[in-house]
Design an enzyme around this catalytic site. Structure first.
Site: not given
Ligand SMILES: [Zn+2]
Length: 301
Positions: A60, A62, A64-65, A140, A210
């Protein structure tokens, strides 16, 4: 199959911890799964030949990914890469990456191919004669997929003792490996099943990060050899799960138990916790074969 955890924490990079990224080595492929900030450094620290990565799977959008992805794409260009790079991720990923390349006038000199995903159902997104990859739709705050990596059944293996016993000529070995019968020294025809052994059982790996607790992924990940399931929180912070759409360690363990997986690996820890052992302690009474992901840790599957 070998899984190297490059980063397994949520939110921000810190001096000793990294956001999500994993490298899966499977039947001569090197698959990169998520690419948080710092992934390149982690690949170098683990001495992985990352120029061999041809497929990147992003769960996804976000940060941090995937905030490590523009940097990796750029590094491949600086290293003179010529081979194709395939990126699988949510719709919008192409726009995000190409805008950065465009603004910096730094187009890649290698083919960069995007496979944008928007289906809410599981779909087959990669397949060759040895491996397949399917999405695992997750729940998520933004559109998110996990990924199921499965080996295919390999051909039967030549039984060296049996071919020696029957005195079979080496020139027949290729045909036998392809499923044909063999001819013994005596002229007798020998069944293929008497000259070959069962291939190793195909292995499978499911990556789920997530997500909030989502029971309907269970049929998709049934009996996998290894399940990585996020556990951002402990039960003491369960009230945060509904708002942030994350899971607790016990929720991950319940999924692992229902899916009858062989092993559960926990990760995507909130950086608020001082000890990771608490995650294991929470999950273990529900699902005993549980391990903690740690940056740099390797799991042989
Ligand atoms: Zn996330």
């Amino acid at each position: 199959m070998r899984l190297t955890i490059l980063g397994c924490y949520s939110a921000t990079p810190r001096s000793l911890t990294n956001p999500t990224s994993q490298l899966l080595e499977i039947r001569n492929h090197m698959f990169l799964i998520d690419c948080g900030e710092g992934t390149q450094v982690q690949l170098r620290k683990q001495k992985l030949k990352f120029s061999r990565i041809k497929h990147v799977f992003i769960s996804h959008l976000h940060g941090d990914h995937f905030f490590g992805l523009p940097g990796l794409v750029s590094t491949f260009r600086l290293l003179g890469r010529e081979s194709e790079l395939h990126i699988y991720g949510p719709k919008g990923i192409k726009e995000a990456i190409t805008l950065l390349l465009k603004l910096g006038d730094s187009w890649t000199n290698y083919p960069l191919l995007f496979h944008e995903l928007n289906s809410k159902e599981s779909e087959l997104i990669f397949e060759d004669d040895k491996v397949s990859v399917r999405t695992i739709p997750l729940n998520h705050r933004v559109y998110t997929n996990g990924f199921l990596f499965e080996e295919k059944l390999a051909p039967r293996v030549l039984d060296v003792e049996a071919v020696a016993k029957y005195g079979i000529d080496k020139s027949e070995f290729r045909n036998i490996k392809n499923g044909k019968a063999g001819t013994a020294k005596s002229g007798e025809s020998i069944l293929n099943s008497d000259l070959t052994l069962d291939p190793p059982k195909p292995k499978s790996y499911a990556f789920c990060s997530d997500t909030a607790y989502k029971e309907d992924i269970v049929p998709l990940i049934k009996n996998v050899d290894l399940l990585y399931h996020e556990s951002t929180f402990l039960e003491t912070e369960e009230h945060l799960c509904a708002k942030t759409k994350h899971s607790t360690a016990s929720a991950a363990a319940r999924i692992a138990k229902m899916a009858r997986v062989d092993k559960l690996v926990l990760g995507h820890y909130s950086t608020r916790y001082k000890s990771l052992e608490l995650f294991k302690e929470e999950a273990q009474p529900i699902f005993s074969n549980v391990e903690l992901a740690e940056d740099g840790k390797v799991f042989e599957i």
